[in-house]
Write a protein that holds these residues in place. Structure first.
Motif, PDB file in Angstrom:
ATOM      1  N   PHE A   1       0.889  -1.157   0.000  1.00 35.44           N
ATOM      2  CA  PHE A   1       0.000   0.000   0.000  1.00 35.44           C
ATOM      3  C   PHE A   1       0.925   1.203   0.000  1.00 35.44           C
TER       4      PHE A   1
ATOM      5  N   LEU B   1       4.142   0.997   2.067  1.00 35.05           N
ATOM      6  CA  LEU B   1       3.994  -0.022   3.099  1.00 35.05           C
ATOM      7  C   LEU B   1       3.884  -1.403   2.463  1.00 35.05           C
TER       8      LEU B   1
ATOM      9  N   ASN C   1      -2.823  -8.188  15.022  1.00 33.70           N
ATOM     10  CA  ASN C   1      -3.470  -7.170  14.198  1.00 33.70           C
ATOM     11  C   ASN C   1      -2.447  -6.450  13.336  1.00 33.70           C
ATOM     12  N   GLY C   2      -2.764  -6.320  12.066  1.00 30.83           N
ATOM     13  CA  GLY C   2      -1.855  -5.621  11.156  1.00 30.83           C
ATOM     14  C   GLY C   2      -0.812  -6.521  10.530  1.00 30.83           C
ATOM     15  N   ALA C   3      -0.913  -7.825  10.802  1.00 29.64           N
ATOM     16  CA  ALA C   3       0.092  -8.760  10.281  1.00 29.64           C
ATOM     17  C   ALA C   3      -0.034  -8.950   8.771  1.00 29.64           C
TER      18      ALA C   3
ATOM     19  N   THR D   1      -5.902  -9.973   6.598  1.00 31.54           N
ATOM     20  CA  THR D   1      -7.015  -9.485   5.772  1.00 31.54           C
ATOM     21  C   THR D   1      -6.544  -9.179   4.353  1.00 31.54           C
TER      22      THR D   1
ATOM     23  N   GLU E   1     -13.955  -9.409   7.025  1.00 32.50           N
ATOM     24  CA  GLU E   1     -13.634  -9.200   8.435  1.00 32.50           C
ATOM     25  C   GLU E   1     -14.724  -8.493   9.222  1.00 32.50           C
TER      26      GLU E   1
ATOM     27  N   ARG F   1      -5.102  -0.342  -5.507  1.00 33.42           N
ATOM     28  CA  ARG F   1      -4.506   0.645  -4.613  1.00 33.42           C
ATOM     29  C   ARG F   1      -3.147   0.166  -4.108  1.00 33.42           C
TER      30      ARG F   1
HETATM   31  N1  LIG Z   1      -6.383  -0.187   2.297  1.00 38.52           N
HETATM   32  C1  LIG Z   1      -5.241  -0.033   2.947  1.00 38.52           C
HETATM   33  N2  LIG Z   1      -4.470   1.045   2.727  1.00 38.52           N
HETATM   34  C2  LIG Z   1      -3.308   1.215   3.386  1.00 38.52           C
HETATM   35  N3  LIG Z   1      -2.805   0.356   4.280  1.00 38.52           N
HETATM   36  C3  LIG Z   1      -3.532  -0.743   4.560  1.00 38.52           C
HETATM   37  C4  LIG Z   1      -4.784  -0.991   3.908  1.00 38.52           C
HETATM   38  N4  LIG Z   1      -5.277  -2.153   4.366  1.00 38.52           N
HETATM   39  C5  LIG Z   1      -4.382  -2.607   5.262  1.00 38.52           C
HETATM   40  N5  LIG Z   1      -3.335  -1.773   5.380  1.00 38.52           N
HETATM   41  C6  LIG Z   1      -2.142  -1.964   6.239  1.00 38.52           C
HETATM   42  O1  LIG Z   1      -1.580  -3.215   5.897  1.00 38.52           O
HETATM   43  C7  LIG Z   1      -1.143  -3.911   7.037  1.00 38.52           C
HETATM   44  C8  LIG Z   1      -1.821  -5.253   7.114  1.00 38.52           C
HETATM   45  O2  LIG Z   1      -3.182  -5.066   7.409  1.00 38.52           O
HETATM   46  P1  LIG Z   1      -4.227  -6.247   7.459  1.00 38.52           P
HETATM   47  O3  LIG Z   1      -4.037  -7.107   6.280  1.00 38.52           O
HETATM   48  O4  LIG Z   1      -5.565  -5.644   7.634  1.00 38.52           O
HETATM   49  O5  LIG Z   1      -3.797  -7.011   8.758  1.00 38.52           O
HETATM   50  P2  LIG Z   1      -4.595  -8.045   9.671  1.00 38.52           P
HETATM   51  O6  LIG Z   1      -5.831  -8.448   8.958  1.00 38.52           O
HETATM   52  O7  LIG Z   1      -3.632  -9.155   9.874  1.00 38.52           O
HETATM   53  O8  LIG Z   1      -4.887  -7.325  10.950  1.00 38.52           O
HETATM   54  C9  LIG Z   1      -1.446  -3.003   8.222  1.00 38.52           C
HETATM   55  O9  LIG Z   1      -0.274  -2.293   8.528  1.00 38.52           O
HETATM   56  C10 LIG Z   1      -2.524  -2.093   7.702  1.00 38.52           C
HETATM   57  O10 LIG Z   1      -2.466  -0.843   8.351  1.00 38.52           O
END
Ligand SMILES: Nc1ncnc2c1ncn2[C@@H]1O[C@H](COP(=O)(O)OP(=O)(O)O)[C@@H](O)[C@H]1O
Ligand SMILES: [Mg+2]
Lengths: 311, 237
Positions: free
Chosen positions: A8, A11, A33-35, A38, A78, B237
């Protein structure tokens, strides 16, 4: 899937992960969380396009065959978004309609999911009037209406009360007998008893993958032994490794005039008898001996401390 | 096709399950009725020309309001994730949404038929042809504006933002031929061609030229295409 990654902006949410899941497996996708759980599941279901790598479902590539793949998947997102102004019946009919399940087929499918998900009595209720537990079941019912081969559930039990968790777990376990289920969670206990296999993801990378037992033996091959002894001389302590090769000496600390020894050994050959003899020969007095096997929770915790991916 | 119908019906039900549709329609009817009857008896004209002048102005706000929630709402509640992970194409989804908004607009127009009936009773020498082409033209701009509203609804998850952007873009199209003075003469033919008013005036004069129809079809096609793209890029994105 192969070399799957997603950025992203700058990131790197998911960094080149690889795993394969087979029919009839219930796999838990575990990470704090944030791993990146999702994000990974969203790439499998076609909600997000990978930055690199791809996902294959039965040799079909998600980049080219999203439509065919989506037909085989049931996905519970989720936050379990639902059209809350609709009645449960209308919502399920809507989903079924897009999945080309209509008329008599729909009635049958509806009866099946109502039974499986325990929706009797709320079928004609408006979704916004349903409790959180029911909403979760409605979401689950909508993912199962077409009897898919693959179920992808993002944190399906998070936020439910313990009784509801037990029920949903039972349902997932039942479904997993014939389907491939991939469910995520950030709480080990939520999935440990349900799944056959756990994939641990940390900071976008897979740090462990295996059955409960495999993870245990891979990561807990070593038993940590805390020994409290009296009258141990430095000399005799430093001899311990040469006398008993299977023991690894970690360190020692004094305590109330005694010594606490921290030792480690592999689970396969337990050296406690030899240790006892060695202690007697060295004229130590053993006050206590506490072997401690790390549990899965310890492993999860040690794998997912930030920067501890390779610990 | 079937998926378009499924999306369309769900959306229509959503409109009528909430007070939204009724509020829109009532407000639309009241505003048009107020201006129409006020001027109708003053001028005592036997046509609906005044009404046909008022409706495009009411449209400027009515249509962005009708369409603001179409896609922004799904992005806000997250249900877009259900849609994009179901075996349905973005085009089917977008067309179904657009048609729902367009239908509500047609219902609004249908409500103004009371004025037509009044006219039939009190008027003399009623020009039915002009009235028919007038309604036809209004339906066409309705479609064009609905496609714009659908698009602005897809680029944000905030319905208010979608509304404001919608009013803005619709206004640009509406005012385009009034801006002709400010553009170089080489461009003015082109700008005039883009202007809604230009095509509408042809149609309401009873001249239904294929060029005008192509214009409206292109506007709708263009904005629905943009909408599909705007949903698609979210995956990247
Ligand atoms: N749409 C998005 N735009 C920017 N960053 C995102 C987005 N979705 C997730 N992230 C970032 O990607 C990382 C992984 O998120 P996520 O996959 O939701 O983790 P989990 O489901 O394991 O909690 C996190 O740091 C989150 O902040
Ligand atoms: Mg998550």
């Amino acid at each position: 899937m192969t070399d799957l990654s997603k950025n992203f902006g700058s990131l790197e949410a998911v960094k080149s992960i690889d795993f394969e899941i087979n029919d009839g497996e219930i796999v838990g996708f575990l990470g704090v969380n944030g791993a990146g759980k999702t994000t990974t599941l969203r790439m499998i279901t076609g909600f997000l396009v990978p930055t690199g790598g791809t996902v294959y479902v039965d040799d079909l590539n998600i980049l080219d065959h999203a439509y065919e793949i989506q037909k085989q998947i049931g996905y519970l997102a989720e936050l379990n978004p639902l059209y809350s102004e609709m009645s449960v019946y209308d919502f399920l009919e809507f989903i079924a309609d897009i999945r080309k399940i209509r008329g008599k087929q729909f009635k049958e499918a509806l009866a099946r999911v109502v039974e499986q998900c325990g929706l009797k009595g709320v079928v004609h209720r408006t979704i916004s009037n349903c409790s959180k537990g029911f909403r979760q079941r409605i979401g689950l019912a909508s993912t199962m209406i077409h009897d898919p081969d693959i179920l992808i559930l993002d944190e399906p039990v998070t936020g439910l009360d313990p009784n509801q968790i037990v029920e949903i777990r039972g349902l997932i376990k039942e479904l997993g007998k014939e389907k491939l289920v991939l469910m995520s969670s950030h709480i080990l206990q939520e999935i440990q008893v349900t799944v056959d296999r756990i994939i641990i993801i940390h900071e976008g990378e897979i740090v462990a993958d295996g059955t409960n037992e495999e993870l245990m033996s891979n990561f807990m091959g070593n038993v940590h032994l805390t020994m409290e002894v009296k009258d141990a001389t430095i000399d005799s302590v430093s001899n311990i490794e040469s006398a008993i090769p299977s023991v690894k000496f970690l360190n020692s600390e004094p305590k109330n005039g005694h010594q606490i020894l921290h030792l480690e050994y592999s689970r396969e050959d337990d050296p406690r008898e030899e240790l006892f003899k060695f202690a007697v020969d060295s004229k130590w007095i053993i006050l206590s001996m506490n072997p401690h096997t790390a549990n899965l929770e310890d492993i999860f915790r040690s794998l997912t401390v930030t920067g501890g991916a390779n610990a | 096709m079937r998926n378009i119908k499924t999306i369309f019906l769900r959306e229509i039900r959503a409109y009528f399950n909430s007070p939204m549709a009724y509020i829109f329609l009532v407000i639309f009817a009241i505003i048009n009725g107020y201006f129409f009857t006020n001027t109708f008896f003053l001028i005592n004209q036997s046509d609906l020309r005044i009404l046909f002048g008022i409706i495009p102005i009411v449209y400027l706000f009515f249509i962005p309001a009708v369409s603001m929630g179409l896609i922004a709402g799904e992005q806000n509640t997250g249900t877009i994730e259900i849609i994009t992970t179901l075996p349905i194409t973005n085009s089917e989804f977008v067309i179904g949404k657009f048609l729902a908004a367009f239908t509500l607009i047609l219902l609004g127009l249908a409500a103004t038929v009371v004025h037509f009936i009044t006219l039939v009773y009190v008027g003399t020498n009623v020009d039915y042809g002009a009235i028919f082409s007038g309604y036809f033209g209004l339906a066409l701009i309705g479609a064009a504006y609905a496609s714009i509203g659908t698009f602005t609804s897809s680029i944000t998850e905030n319905q208010v933002v979608a509304f404001i952007l919608g009013v803005f873009v619709v206004l640009v199209f509406y005012l385009m031929d009034k801006m002709l003075l400010f553009v170089p003469s080489g461009l003015s033919g082109f700008i005039q061609y883009l202007s809604v008013e230009y095509h509408l005036s042809n149609i309401s004069r009873g001249v239904i030229d294929s060029r005008n129809l192509i214009y409206f079809a292109s506007v709708v096609g263009f904005f629905l295409f943009l909408t599909v793209q705007s949903i698609e890029v979210r995956k990247w994105r």
